[in-house]
Scaffold this motif. Structure first.
Motif, PDB file in Angstrom:
ATOM      1  N   MET A   1      40.965  38.878  56.035  1.00 58.38           N
ATOM      2  CA  MET A   1      42.211  38.659  55.302  1.00 58.38           C
ATOM      3  C   MET A   1      41.907  38.216  53.873  1.00 58.38           C
ATOM      4  N   ILE A   2      42.705  38.706  52.945  1.00 63.03           N
ATOM      5  CA  ILE A   2      42.589  38.295  51.546  1.00 63.03           C
ATOM      6  C   ILE A   2      43.822  37.468  51.199  1.00 63.03           C
ATOM      7  N   GLU A   3      43.606  36.308  50.606  1.00 64.04           N
ATOM      8  CA  GLU A   3      44.714  35.459  50.164  1.00 64.04           C
ATOM      9  C   GLU A   3      44.572  35.173  48.676  1.00 64.04           C
ATOM     10  N   VAL A   4      45.607  35.491  47.929  1.00 58.29           N
ATOM     11  CA  VAL A   4      45.656  35.212  46.493  1.00 58.29           C
ATOM     12  C   VAL A   4      46.745  34.168  46.273  1.00 58.29           C
ATOM     13  N   ARG A   5      46.367  33.044  45.675  1.00 60.77           N
ATOM     14  CA  ARG A   5      47.291  31.919  45.532  1.00 60.77           C
ATOM     15  C   ARG A   5      47.387  31.483  44.073  1.00 60.77           C
ATOM     16  N   GLY A   6      48.517  31.746  43.459  1.00 60.83           N
ATOM     17  CA  GLY A   6      48.762  31.290  42.097  1.00 60.83           C
ATOM     18  C   GLY A   6      47.721  31.744  41.098  1.00 60.83           C
ATOM     19  N   LEU A   7      47.191  32.938  41.285  1.00 62.82           N
ATOM     20  CA  LEU A   7      46.081  33.415  40.467  1.00 62.82           C
ATOM     21  C   LEU A   7      46.536  33.735  39.047  1.00 62.82           C
ATOM     22  N   THR A   8      45.843  33.168  38.075  1.00 59.92           N
ATOM     23  CA  THR A   8      46.150  33.378  36.662  1.00 59.92           C
ATOM     24  C   THR A   8      44.857  33.624  35.893  1.00 59.92           C
ATOM     25  N   LYS A   9      44.914  34.586  34.976  1.00 57.67           N
ATOM     26  CA  LYS A   9      43.758  34.850  34.114  1.00 57.67           C
ATOM     27  C   LYS A   9      44.240  35.110  32.706  1.00 57.67           C
ATOM     28  N   ARG A  10      43.740  34.309  31.774  1.00 56.94           N
ATOM     29  CA  ARG A  10      44.083  34.468  30.360  1.00 56.94           C
ATOM     30  C   ARG A  10      42.832  34.811  29.569  1.00 56.94           C
ATOM     31  N   TYR A  11      43.003  35.707  28.618  1.00 60.21           N
ATOM     32  CA  TYR A  11      41.963  36.033  27.646  1.00 60.21           C
ATOM     33  C   TYR A  11      42.517  35.650  26.285  1.00 60.21           C
ATOM     34  N   GLY A  12      42.204  34.452  25.837  1.00 61.75           N
ATOM     35  CA  GLY A  12      42.800  33.973  24.590  1.00 61.75           C
ATOM     36  C   GLY A  12      44.312  33.892  24.744  1.00 61.75           C
ATOM     37  N   PRO A  13      45.061  34.502  23.812  1.00 66.59           N
ATOM     38  CA  PRO A  13      46.525  34.436  23.910  1.00 66.59           C
ATOM     39  C   PRO A  13      47.116  35.399  24.936  1.00 66.59           C
ATOM     40  N   LYS A  14      46.311  36.313  25.457  1.00 65.46           N
ATOM     41  CA  LYS A  14      46.813  37.331  26.384  1.00 65.46           C
ATOM     42  C   LYS A  14      46.678  36.859  27.832  1.00 65.46           C
ATOM     43  N   THR A  15      47.773  36.971  28.590  1.00 68.23           N
ATOM     44  CA  THR A  15      47.761  36.653  30.010  1.00 68.23           C
ATOM     45  C   THR A  15      47.693  37.953  30.794  1.00 68.23           C
ATOM     46  N   ALA A  16      46.556  38.183  31.452  1.00 72.20           N
ATOM     47  CA  ALA A  16      46.364  39.427  32.205  1.00 72.20           C
ATOM     48  C   ALA A  16      46.952  39.333  33.598  1.00 72.20           C
ATOM     49  N   LEU A  20      49.888  34.899  40.273  1.00 70.73           N
ATOM     50  CA  LEU A  20      50.021  35.910  41.321  1.00 70.73           C
ATOM     51  C   LEU A  20      49.686  35.326  42.685  1.00 70.73           C
ATOM     52  N   SER A  21      50.564  35.590  43.677  1.00 70.33           N
ATOM     53  CA  SER A  21      50.328  35.148  45.049  1.00 70.33           C
ATOM     54  C   SER A  21      50.711  36.260  46.019  1.00 70.33           C
ATOM     55  N   PHE A  22      49.820  36.587  46.936  1.00 67.13           N
ATOM     56  CA  PHE A  22      50.111  37.537  48.006  1.00 67.13           C
ATOM     57  C   PHE A  22      48.977  37.460  49.025  1.00 67.13           C
ATOM     58  N   ALA A  23      49.189  38.081  50.179  1.00 68.58           N
ATOM     59  CA  ALA A  23      48.166  38.144  51.215  1.00 68.58           C
ATOM     60  C   ALA A  23      47.996  39.584  51.658  1.00 68.58           C
ATOM     61  N   VAL A  24      46.756  39.964  51.931  1.00 63.93           N
ATOM     62  CA  VAL A  24      46.443  41.290  52.463  1.00 63.93           C
ATOM     63  C   VAL A  24      45.959  41.085  53.890  1.00 63.93           C
ATOM     64  N   ARG A  25      46.731  41.569  54.843  1.00 63.78           N
ATOM     65  CA  ARG A  25      46.480  41.269  56.253  1.00 63.78           C
ATOM     66  C   ARG A  25      45.705  42.383  56.955  1.00 63.78           C
ATOM     67  N   PRO A  26      44.986  42.024  58.010  1.00 61.31           N
ATOM     68  CA  PRO A  26      44.227  43.035  58.757  1.00 61.31           C
ATOM     69  C   PRO A  26      45.146  43.973  59.531  1.00 61.31           C
ATOM     70  N   GLY A  27      44.602  45.154  59.835  1.00 60.36           N
ATOM     71  CA  GLY A  27      45.329  46.115  60.645  1.00 60.36           C
ATOM     72  C   GLY A  27      46.245  47.031  59.875  1.00 60.36           C
ATOM     73  N   LEU A  28      46.282  46.887  58.550  1.00 57.89           N
ATOM     74  CA  LEU A  28      47.138  47.706  57.700  1.00 57.89           C
ATOM     75  C   LEU A  28      46.339  48.218  56.513  1.00 57.89           C
ATOM     76  N   VAL A  29      46.733  49.379  55.999  1.00 57.40           N
ATOM     77  CA  VAL A  29      46.249  49.808  54.689  1.00 57.40           C
ATOM     78  C   VAL A  29      47.267  49.299  53.671  1.00 57.40           C
ATOM     79  N   THR A  30      46.842  48.384  52.828  1.00 56.43           N
ATOM     80  CA  THR A  30      47.728  47.812  51.814  1.00 56.43           C
ATOM     81  C   THR A  30      47.426  48.451  50.472  1.00 56.43           C
ATOM     82  N   GLY A  31      48.422  49.120  49.907  1.00 53.56           N
ATOM     83  CA  GLY A  31      48.279  49.733  48.599  1.00 53.56           C
ATOM     84  C   GLY A  31      48.551  48.728  47.499  1.00 53.56           C
ATOM     85  N   PHE A  32      47.770  48.815  46.427  1.00 55.80           N
ATOM     86  CA  PHE A  32      47.911  47.911  45.280  1.00 55.80           C
ATOM     87  C   PHE A  32      48.316  48.766  44.085  1.00 55.80           C
TER      88      PHE A  32
END
Length: 308
Positions: A1-16, A20-32
């Motif tokens: 399982m993949i868990e993303v919790r409040g993920l933030t990435k900034r490059y200087g003034p730019k927020t990429a 971001l928060s979501f979970a990728v669960r087993p048994g499914l193909v999850t498209g991004f």
């Protein structure tokens, strides 16, 4: 399982990536999914520990990537197929990866055979086509027989047979109970492959839902009708609570939620027969993933060309 919790990435003034928060669960193909510049690649790189988040966490089975022992046995990834030492043969490249993670050497031959590269195992990847490079990258992702897999544009450069193979590979991996996270710009292929979708725009979460619900909530499904007697047909449809609006080429576009397009087309045909209205066309128009994606992400595209 993949868990993303409040993920933030900034490059200087730019927020990429922005909270971001979501979970990728087993048994499914999850498209991004997301437009160019949405932050998909940055998110995947942070999951794999290649970029460090400004804040938030990305976990694989409850741990950060840099805390995993023998990480290739826990998570496999294809991000950049050309990230291969040009002087090593395909077999030596995979052998080096196997040795670095304590993977039995016999597994190298297994994955080469699985991806169809056994015949070129002694050749250097610098002479590979784009599609062959993709297959080698997939072999590397599968090398440790991991339970979690990430693929970025896995069908890039593949011929129709290769695309068909990758599609069924993803489904088999998910059916085996693995976590499969796939990013692609090919909407038609994603519609055939993914069970669940995570959609982002400008670094923020836009949708985290099943494929069917995403399409139903973000695209129209209607029945296209053409007749030489549009007013008579409108009256007949109105009595049955079916809304009909004017469409292109003189056609009517009829809707009556929650009826499906096939059910609605049958009812329209019955009403027309009862009233003696001639029909020249009666065709269900099913919503597509591409239409739903375009509607949801409109206005969240970083670079947008003008129509000439």
């Amino acid at each position: 399982m993949i868990e993303v919790r409040g993920l933030t990435k900034r490059y200087g003034p730019k927020t990429a990536v922005d909270g971001l928060s979501f979970a990728v669960r087993p048994g499914l193909v999850t498209g991004f999914l997301g437009p160019n510049g949405a932050g998909k690649s940055t998110t995947m790189r942070m999951i794999l520990g290649l970029d460090h988040p400004t804040s938030g966490t990305a976990l694989i089975d409850g741990r950060r990537y840099d805390r995993l022992r023998r990480p290739l046995t826990r998570i496999g990834a294809l991000l950049e197929a050309k990230a291969v030492h040009p002087g090593r043969t395909a077999r030596r490249h995979l052998t080096w990866l196997a040795q670095s993670n304590g993977i039995p050497p016999g597994r190298v031959g297994e994955v080469l055979d699985l991806v169809g590269l056994e015949s070129v195992a002694r050749k250097r990847p610098r002479g590979f086509s784009l599609g062959m490079g993709q297959r080698l990258g997939i072999a590397a992702a599968l090398l440790g027989d991991p339970r979690v897999l990430i693929f970025d544009e896995p069908v890039n450069g593949l011929d129709p047979e290769g695309i068909h193979w990758v599609r069924h590979l993803m489904k088999r991996l998910a059916a085996d109970g693995r976590t499969v996270f796939v990013s692609s710009h090919l909407m038609s292929e994603m519609a055939l492959t993914a069970d669940h979708l995570v959609v982002i725009g400008q670094g923020r979460l836009l949708a985290d839902t099943s494929m069917a619900r995403f399409i139903a909530e973000n695209a129209r499904t209607f029945v296209r009708v053409r007749t030489p007697e549009p007013e008579r047909l409108r009256d007949a449809l109105a009595t049955a609570g079916i809304e009909a609006r004017q469409g292109p080429e003189g056609a009517l576009e009829a809707e009556r939620p929650p009826a499906g397009p096939a059910e609605l087309a049958a009812r329209i045909g019955e009403l027309a027969a009862e009233r003696g209205v001639v029909l020249h066309e009666l065709s269900p128009q099913r919503a597509s993933l591409e239409e739903a994606f375009m509607r949801l992400t409109h206005g969240r595209v970083e670079y947008q060309a003008r129509e000439g």
